[in-house]
Scaffold this motif. Structure first.
Motif, PDB file in Angstrom:
ATOM      1  N   ASN A 108       0.811  -1.218   0.000  1.00  8.75           N
ATOM      2  CA  ASN A 108       0.000   0.000   0.000  1.00  8.75           C
ATOM      3  C   ASN A 108       0.841   1.263   0.000  1.00  8.75           C
ATOM      4  OD1 ASN A 108      -2.418  -1.416   0.028  1.00  8.75           O
ATOM      5  ND2 ASN A 108      -2.389  -1.603   2.251  1.00  8.75           N
ATOM      6  N   GLY A 109       2.133   1.109  -0.233  1.00  7.31           N
ATOM      7  CA  GLY A 109       2.978   2.290  -0.344  1.00  7.31           C
ATOM      8  C   GLY A 109       3.652   2.707   0.949  1.00  7.31           C
ATOM      9  N   VAL A 110       3.361   2.000   2.042  1.00  8.71           N
ATOM     10  CA  VAL A 110       4.024   2.329   3.311  1.00  8.71           C
ATOM     11  C   VAL A 110       5.311   1.515   3.375  1.00  8.71           C
ATOM     12  CG1 VAL A 110       3.735   2.532   5.795  1.00  8.71           C
ATOM     13  CG2 VAL A 110       1.750   2.607   4.313  1.00  8.71           C
ATOM     14  N   THR A 111       6.344   2.019   2.719  1.00  5.44           N
ATOM     15  CA  THR A 111       7.552   1.210   2.590  1.00  5.44           C
ATOM     16  C   THR A 111       8.480   1.389   3.776  1.00  5.44           C
ATOM     17  OG1 THR A 111       8.321   3.000   1.208  1.00  5.44           O
ATOM     18  CG2 THR A 111       7.610   1.003   0.093  1.00  5.44           C
ATOM     19  N   GLU A 112       8.536   2.599   4.327  1.00  9.54           N
ATOM     20  CA  GLU A 112       9.487   2.820   5.409  1.00  9.54           C
ATOM     21  C   GLU A 112       8.756   3.025   6.736  1.00  9.54           C
ATOM     22  OE1 GLU A 112      13.640   4.450   4.051  1.00  9.54           O
ATOM     23  OE2 GLU A 112      12.064   5.922   3.739  1.00  9.54           O
ATOM     24  N   VAL A 113       8.982   2.074   7.628  1.00  9.29           N
ATOM     25  CA  VAL A 113       8.342   2.102   8.934  1.00  9.29           C
ATOM     26  C   VAL A 113       9.446   2.093   9.983  1.00  9.29           C
ATOM     27  CG1 VAL A 113       6.880   0.802  10.508  1.00  9.29           C
ATOM     28  CG2 VAL A 113       6.317   0.876   8.085  1.00  9.29           C
ATOM     29  N   VAL A 114       9.328   2.951  10.972  1.00 10.51           N
ATOM     30  CA  VAL A 114      10.340   2.987  12.032  1.00 10.51           C
ATOM     31  C   VAL A 114       9.779   2.275  13.255  1.00 10.51           C
ATOM     32  CG1 VAL A 114      11.803   4.456  13.445  1.00 10.51           C
ATOM     33  CG2 VAL A 114      11.150   5.186  11.154  1.00 10.51           C
ATOM     34  N   GLU A 115      10.533   1.308  13.752  1.00  5.19           N
ATOM     35  CA  GLU A 115      10.089   0.573  14.935  1.00  5.19           C
ATOM     36  C   GLU A 115      10.742   1.168  16.173  1.00  5.19           C
ATOM     37  OE1 GLU A 115       9.751  -4.030  15.590  1.00  5.19           O
ATOM     38  OE2 GLU A 115      11.771  -3.401  16.101  1.00  5.19           O
ATOM     39  N   VAL A 116       9.919   1.424  17.201  1.00  4.12           N
ATOM     40  CA  VAL A 116      10.458   1.936  18.460  1.00  4.12           C
ATOM     41  C   VAL A 116       9.964   1.045  19.587  1.00  4.12           C
ATOM     42  CG1 VAL A 116      10.649   3.918  19.978  1.00  4.12           C
ATOM     43  CG2 VAL A 116      10.341   4.281  17.538  1.00  4.12           C
ATOM     44  N   LYS A 117      10.930   0.473  20.308  1.00  2.00           N
ATOM     45  CA  LYS A 117      10.575  -0.355  21.460  1.00  2.00           C
ATOM     46  C   LYS A 117      10.514   0.560  22.669  1.00  2.00           C
ATOM     47  CE  LYS A 117      12.145  -4.919  22.861  1.00  2.00           C
ATOM     48  NZ  LYS A 117      13.294  -5.822  22.871  1.00  2.00           N
ATOM     49  N   ILE A 118       9.404   0.507  23.413  1.00  2.00           N
ATOM     50  CA  ILE A 118       9.304   1.484  24.502  1.00  2.00           C
ATOM     51  C   ILE A 118       9.519   0.883  25.882  1.00  2.00           C
ATOM     52  CG2 ILE A 118       7.892   3.163  23.311  1.00  2.00           C
ATOM     53  CD1 ILE A 118       5.470   1.885  24.695  1.00  2.00           C
ATOM     54  N   LEU A 163      20.121  -0.523  25.986  1.00  2.00           N
ATOM     55  CA  LEU A 163      19.104  -0.717  24.950  1.00  2.00           C
ATOM     56  C   LEU A 163      18.296   0.568  24.760  1.00  2.00           C
ATOM     57  CD1 LEU A 163      17.786  -2.663  23.007  1.00  2.00           C
ATOM     58  CD2 LEU A 163      16.321  -3.476  24.836  1.00  2.00           C
ATOM     59  N   ARG A 164      18.033   1.233  25.900  1.00  2.00           N
ATOM     60  CA  ARG A 164      17.263   2.473  25.842  1.00  2.00           C
ATOM     61  C   ARG A 164      18.002   3.516  25.008  1.00  2.00           C
ATOM     62  NH1 ARG A 164      16.346   2.527  31.327  1.00  2.00           N
ATOM     63  NH2 ARG A 164      17.674   4.340  31.666  1.00  2.00           N
ATOM     64  N   ALA A 165      19.297   3.622  25.244  1.00  2.00           N
ATOM     65  CA  ALA A 165      20.101   4.600  24.509  1.00  2.00           C
ATOM     66  C   ALA A 165      20.089   4.279  23.018  1.00  2.00           C
ATOM     67  CB  ALA A 165      21.524   4.598  25.047  1.00  2.00           C
ATOM     68  N   GLN A 166      20.169   2.992  22.724  1.00  2.59           N
ATOM     69  CA  GLN A 166      20.201   2.588  21.316  1.00  2.59           C
ATOM     70  C   GLN A 166      18.868   2.884  20.638  1.00  2.59           C
ATOM     71  OE1 GLN A 166      20.738  -1.611  20.608  1.00  2.59           O
ATOM     72  NE2 GLN A 166      20.391  -1.210  18.437  1.00  2.59           N
ATOM     73  N   VAL A 167      17.777   2.541  21.346  1.00  2.38           N
ATOM     74  CA  VAL A 167      16.450   2.800  20.798  1.00  2.38           C
ATOM     75  C   VAL A 167      16.274   4.298  20.538  1.00  2.38           C
ATOM     76  CG1 VAL A 167      14.006   2.878  21.424  1.00  2.38           C
ATOM     77  CG2 VAL A 167      15.300   0.773  21.739  1.00  2.38           C
ATOM     78  N   ARG A 168      16.758   5.086  21.492  1.00  5.20           N
ATOM     79  CA  ARG A 168      16.607   6.539  21.354  1.00  5.20           C
ATOM     80  C   ARG A 168      17.371   7.046  20.133  1.00  5.20           C
ATOM     81  NH1 ARG A 168      16.452   7.805  26.499  1.00  5.20           N
ATOM     82  NH2 ARG A 168      18.676   7.702  26.779  1.00  5.20           N
ATOM     83  N   ASP A 169      18.594   6.546  19.961  1.00  6.63           N
ATOM     84  CA  ASP A 169      19.391   6.990  18.816  1.00  6.63           C
ATOM     85  C   ASP A 169      18.730   6.573  17.504  1.00  6.63           C
ATOM     86  OD1 ASP A 169      21.106   8.085  20.545  1.00  6.63           O
ATOM     87  OD2 ASP A 169      22.605   6.476  20.464  1.00  6.63           O
ATOM     88  N   ASP A 170      18.256   5.315  17.464  1.00  7.24           N
ATOM     89  CA  ASP A 170      17.610   4.827  16.247  1.00  7.24           C
ATOM     90  C   ASP A 170      16.356   5.634  15.935  1.00  7.24           C
ATOM     91  OD1 ASP A 170      19.549   2.977  16.073  1.00  7.24           O
ATOM     92  OD2 ASP A 170      18.305   1.232  16.556  1.00  7.24           O
ATOM     93  N   ALA A 171      15.635   6.006  16.985  1.00  8.09           N
ATOM     94  CA  ALA A 171      14.397   6.756  16.777  1.00  8.09           C
ATOM     95  C   ALA A 171      14.700   8.169  16.291  1.00  8.09           C
ATOM     96  CB  ALA A 171      13.582   6.805  18.061  1.00  8.09           C
ATOM     97  N   ARG A 172      15.737   8.769  16.845  1.00 13.25           N
ATOM     98  CA  ARG A 172      16.129  10.116  16.392  1.00 13.25           C
ATOM     99  C   ARG A 172      16.525  10.067  14.929  1.00 13.25           C
ATOM    100  NH1 ARG A 172      17.430  12.495  21.580  1.00 13.25           N
ATOM    101  NH2 ARG A 172      15.297  12.569  22.274  1.00 13.25           N
ATOM    102  N   ALA A 173      17.293   9.011  14.574  1.00 11.18           N
ATOM    103  CA  ALA A 173      17.778   8.901  13.200  1.00 11.18           C
ATOM    104  C   ALA A 173      16.689   8.383  12.264  1.00 11.18           C
ATOM    105  CB  ALA A 173      18.991   7.978  13.174  1.00 11.18           C
ATOM    106  N   MET A 174      15.537   7.943  12.827  1.00 10.66           N
ATOM    107  CA  MET A 174      14.436   7.386  12.038  1.00 10.66           C
ATOM    108  C   MET A 174      14.923   6.234  11.141  1.00 10.66           C
ATOM    109  SD  MET A 174      11.552   8.675  12.714  1.00 10.66           S
ATOM    110  CE  MET A 174      11.127   9.826  14.007  1.00 10.66           C
ATOM    111  N   LYS A 175      15.572   5.313  11.792  1.00 14.53           N
ATOM    112  CA  LYS A 175      16.107   4.156  11.072  1.00 14.53           C
ATOM    113  C   LYS A 175      14.955   3.223  10.709  1.00 14.53           C
ATOM    114  CE  LYS A 175      19.460   0.757  12.220  1.00 14.53           C
ATOM    115  NZ  LYS A 175      20.369   0.325  13.287  1.00 14.53           N
TER     116      LYS A 175
END
Lengths: 350, 441
Positions: free
Chosen positions: A101-111, A333-345
């Protein structure tokens, strides 16, 4: 009379035409959908974000994990949600639907984590059970207690029959219905985990995958397991009224009602913040949210909302979500998740 | 009793045949007993229903009354200019950016200078509601002259403190069993002793919108959402319903098609409401692109749901207008249109309005169809129009009932009371309308 009629007709036409012209243009608030387990956390962040920033308060809908991902994956555009909460990881098939459906890039964030507790009223003694006990007490079909590999209809009526060390009380467990994410996680963590501890059941995993799945996925329908609806408060109330019954629900409800109910010690580990956070408690799952990358520059505040959610003051161990019952990730893990979320990986599923 | 007289007593020739009066006497006691029994059943049924109702109301009211009050804590806050007004120009933008949380923490530290350890401080800060920060900000933004001064502010206490003060959280339970630890309870007691804790009228519950903090949560957002939703539903379903009823009753030919339509309308009135939600999702949202979660789409769905009710009651009202009115109108030369518009409709209007009001009351209490169109949601901003995201009263009750915080129990009950009050008002309006304007023929 005819004048009034014309007036009414015009009004009706106006009311009907407004949306058609307004619908597709833009949206100035974030639209969040998804899991009812993540709902209390997501709404807390949304409220703080709305009151503390110059952006509007995001709208958060409670649709369930599966329903949320379905809405989320319907497409890119302002009429589709920007974020979906989930109490389980997104499945491969769902990612494929998204991409179609065109949603190709999804960012996963573990909270963080959520523990699922098996609790009873404080009027009765606290209990110590194992995953094996849970499985044997609640599975629809269990290996024949008389021996052999055959699966038979669950014959156990009391906890004592399941395990001689347990109390001589009728098996009565109130739990969520199959539509609930809590039920999915309970089946996956407690029932599957318990099944693997029973030799006859564990053997199935190697010989017959289908039979193995059926062995732990089926939950008793003969009255020992009572589907109590999605409302966990209701289960707490019912446990108070019936001290012999057990209830299955999220840790935050145990946390809020610690004067009325107590969590069973499972495999020697009591459900508390530390044991769930350190993954020692066996019935704990991760909570996630997913962000549509294509909406980042379309919806004002989306980037900032993700930053707020992953910030230390929200999802850290001393953050405001901890007060609401969220169990935070370990620091690295929290630090990594935060960095990934900031970078929108974007998420890549193997 | 009529049956006693029915066969004339002693009507038959005297002789072997028993006299009717004897037959009647023999069974009379039994028939009286059966009548008394039936009455007792009826009374029992009504008393049971009333008992359930009384139980429902009393349990809701007992739970709800706590909501009228909310615990506030007095803090001496020094509104340090550097913290409150980082840009130093007293502009709203600058005042908005101020770190009010730090001020509240400072005020708490000043109140309890012995608390040094970080963990302890965290427990101390937890006594005040997270919403206090926004209250303080609003106060300063309304009156920028406060900057630099030290003032006593009454800020809302956290829901746990509120529950302790209201006696819901039991002081005597062991430390691990309540949300506040012994130290926190001691601090609250110290504040109480210093006269710094007060139960005040909780106006926020009636004027505020939803919040995840029970002490900040209010019902107004949902009331406004319900208002807009019903406004849309009413402005569509009433004219449509009246027009449909008038056409079907007065103009439509009687043939197989109109029979079919009539049967369908009667069936639609009995369709479970969630079906309308699915229809709304498929048609209004997916095809027409009406914004999700808006009162507009909610109102459209509820229109579908109430239309059959309005049409059926409208037709019944039209039917009750005697034919002599129609004949008289036609007789003095009115056209059919004039006859309906000038005579029949005005006479049937009270009945139609009653049906509409009952349909609206039905719509006011509905959640199931709204689930599908995204109105079961957490919405903080009060809707400003029919296209803003909104929620409605029954959904608000549902969302609060599902929240883990103990303080939401009384809020749920209070929201139920508010909804019941609205329903009673609406139904009373229907009764008054009927009593005052309805004409009996």
């Amino acid at each position: 009379m005819s004048k009034t009629a014309t007036l009414i007709a015009t009004a009706v036409a106006a009311v009907l035409w407004v949306p058609a012209s307004q619908a597709q243009t833009s949206r100035d608030y974030i639209n969040v959908v998804g899991s009812s387990t993540v709902f209390p956390f997501s709404t807390t962040v949304a409220e703080r974000f709305g009151k503390g920033s110059k952006f509007k308060t995001p709208k958060v809908e409670s649709t369930g994990s599966g329903g949320g991902i379905k809405l989320f994956c319907e497409g890119v555009g302002v009429q589709y949600p920007d974020v979906t909460n989930s109490s389980r990881r997104i499945k491969k098939g769902e990612v494929e639907t998204c991409a179609k459906n065109g949603v190709t890039e999804v960012v996963e964030v573990k909270i963080g984590y959520d523990g699922i507790v098996v609790a009873n009223s404080k009027k009765n003694a606290p209990s110590k059970i194992s995953l094996k006990d849970i499985y044997l007490a609640l599975a629809k079909d269990v290996p024949d207690p008389k021996g052999g590999d055959k699966m038979v209809r669950n014959p156990y009526r009391t906890w004592k029959e399941v395990n001689p060390e347990l109390a001589d009380r009728k098996i009565e467990v109130l739990g969520p219905p199959p539509t609930s994410g809590t039920r999915d996680a309970f089946v996956e963590l407690a029932m599957e985990g318990g099944c693997k501890k029973v030799p006859a059941c564990a053997a199935l995993e190697k010989t017959d995958k289908k039979a193995f799945e059926a062995a732990f996925k089926g939950i008793r329908e003969d009255g020992a397991f009572i589907e109590a609806g999605e409302n966990d408060n209701l289960i707490v109330q019912k446990l108070e009224a019936n001290p012999n019954a057990y209830g299955v629900f999220g840790y935050s409800f145990l946390d809020q009602n610690a004067d009325k109910i107590q969590g069973a010690v499972i495999d020697g580990v009591a459900p508390d913040y530390e044991s769930i956070s350190s993954a020692r408690y066996p019935v704990a799952r991760s909570l996630y949210f997913y962000v549509k990358k294509a909406h980042l520059d379309v919806i004002p505040g989306l980037r900032e909302f993700v930053a707020e959610f992953t910030s230390e003051k929200a999802s850290g161990p001393d953050g405001y979500l901890a007060d609401k019952g969220l169990i935070s990730l370990p620091p690295d893990l929290r630090a990594q998740v935060r960095d990934d979320a900031r970078a929108m990986k974007p998420l890549v599923l193997e | 009793m009529n049956s006693v007289k029915h066969p004339p007593a002693g009507g038959r020739a005297s002789g072997g045949a028993p006299r009717t009066i004897d037959v009647v006497r023999a069974t009379l006691a039994r028939r009286h007993a059966s009548e008394r029994r039936f009455r007792r059943y009826g009374i029992t049924a009504i008393v049971t229903a009333l008992a359930f109702l009384a139980f429902l109301f009393s349990s809701v009211l007992v739970k709800a009354h706590g909501v009228l009050q909310q615990t506030y804590i007095a803090l001496d806050v020094h509104l340090d200019a550097g913290v409150v007004d980082p840009q130093g120009n007293r502009s709203p933008d600058s005042l908005r950016e101020g770190d009010y949380g730090a001020l509240i923490k400072d005020a708490l530290r000043d109140a309890f200078p012995d608390v040094k350890e970080r963990r302890e401080q965290r427990d101390l800060f937890a006594l005040v509601s997270p919403g206090a920060v926004f209250d303080l900000r609003t106060a300063v933004m309304q009156d920028p002259s406060l900057v630099g001064a030290t003032r006593m502010f009454w800020v809302p206490a956290n829901d746990d403190v509120d529950m302790l003060e209201k006696g819901v959280m039991r002081r005597e339970s062991a430390e691990g069993e309540r949300r506040l630890n012994d130290q926190q309870v001691k601090w609250v007691d110290q504040l109480v002793a210093a006269g710094r804790v007060e139960l005040r009228f909780n106006s926020r519950f009636f004027l505020g919108s939803d919040s995840r903090e029970p002490e900040m949560a209010g019902i107004w957002g949902a009331v406004v959402g319900s208002f807009y939703t019903l406004l849309v539903a009413l402005s569509l379903s009433f004219p449509l319903g009246v027009a449909a009823a008038a056409y079907l009753e007065e103009f439509a030919p009687k043939n197989r098609w109109t029979d079919l339509i009539e049967v369908n309308i009667n069936n639609l009135a009995a369709v479970p409401s969630i079906i309308y939600g699915l229809l709304g999702l498929a048609v209004f949202i997916n095809v027409f692109g009406v914004p999700r979660s808006s009162p507009l789409v909610g109102g459209l769905v509820l229109t579908l749901m109430t239309l059959p009710i309005i049409i059926i009651s409208g037709r019944a009202a039209l039917k009750s207008v005697p034919p002599s009115i129609r004949e008289a109108a036609l007789g003095v030369g009115a056209s059919k249109m004039q006859m309906v518009m000038h005579h029949v409709l005005p006479l049937a209007m009270p009945g139609m309005l009653t049906g509409t009001i009952i349909g609206m009351a039905h719509a006011l209490g509905e959640t199931a169809p709204l689930l599908m169109i995204g109105m079961v949601a957490f919405i903080v901003d009060i809707p400003q129009g029919i296209t803003d995201p909104a929620t409605v009263l029954p959904v608000q009750i549902y969302v609060w009932a599902d929240s883990p915080e103990r303080a939401f129990v009384e809020r749920t009950a209070a929201a139920i009371v508010v909804l019941l009050v609205f329903l009673v008002v609406v139904n009373a309006a229907a009764v008054i309308l009927r009593k005052r304007f309805e004409r009996r023929w």
